[in-house]
Write an enzyme that holds these catalytic residues in place. Structure first.
Site: not given
Length: 248
Positions: A17, A41, A68, A92-93, A143, A156, A160, A189
């Site tokens: 999205s 969403n 999800d 997705a992250g 990442s 995180y 990853k 980014i």
């Protein structure tokens, strides 16, 4: 006009999205692909899918799925709704800006669920169909922090970096079915996440990036397109970080 070399390919992009996910979907759609965007969403998904390119005289079909990615039941629904996916992009992250001792259990589970389990569950859901078709491409958005680590990013970075071992293991399981799996490791980014950085944090990140600038989502999208098209690349980590991994 871009080359229409993804005509007839059905691509599913999680995190589609906004940001990197949407940029990848836009790049794929510009090449003729049918894209399904996935996010939690509905309203942002509807807005995003309405902006995807549709090539004149092509019967392109773009769609959305809300859910999800860290929930295996979502993927069971996804396969029922969109069974013939040939390119899966796990973009997705869930970000983290907290030291480990201050990170709540629920946040740890959410980070691992979205960033690692989402890719594992998505691959598990679609790899059987790819095996039957004897063709498939899976791209995970990892990442640069998976390689360097970072203060306030322990969970995180762990989630990853898990994608590296996952991709390398899957290569040994599914390559004989002509299925390829690769990771992209972006550095900083320009996205909503970097836009929310403080001036001090941004200055520090730029100082550790030898090219002295943040990347653009379209540069990551071009890399994803390259991996989707190049049929002799699998099991690799493609780093797009302006030299951050070197300068860190």
């Amino acid at each position: 006009m871009p080359m229409l070399d993804l005509i007839g390919r059905s691509c599913l992009i999680t995190g589609g999205s906004k940001g990197i996910g949407l940029a990848i979907a836009t790049r794929f759609a510009s090449a003729g692909a049918n894209c399904t965007l996935v996010a939690r969403n509905l309203d942002p998904l509807r807005d995003a899918v309405s902006k995807l390119p549709r090539i004149k005289d092509l019967k392109q079909t773009h769609d959305i799925l809300s859910g999800d990615v860290g929930d295996l039941k979502f993927w069971e629904h996804a396969v029922e709704a969109k069974p013939d996916i040939s390119v899966l992009v796990n973009a997705a992250g869930q970000p983290q800006v907290s030291t480990l001792f201050s990170t709540k259990q629920g946040d740890i589970e959410r980070l691992v669920g979205v960033n690692l389990l989402g890719a594992i569950y998505g691959t598990k859901a679609y790899v059987k169909g790819m095996m039957r078709a004897r063709e498939g491409c899976i791209i995970n958005i990892s990442s640069a922090l998976a390689a360097t680590g970072g203060r306030g990013s322990a969970v995180y970075a762990a989630s990853k970096s898990g994608l590296d071992g996952f991709a390398k293991s899957m290569v040994k399981e599914v390559s004989r079915f002509n299925i390829r799996i690769n990771n992209i490791l972006p550095g900083y980014i320009e996205t909503d996440m970097t836009a929310a950085m403080s001036a001090a944090a941004r200055k520090e990140a730029l100082s550790k990036t030898p090219l002295g600038t943040f990347g653009d989502v379209n540069q990551v999208a071009d890399a994803a397109y390259f991996l989707a098209m190049n049929k002799y690349i699998t099991g690799t980590n493609l780093v797009i970080d302006g030299g951050y991994s070197v300068g860190h």
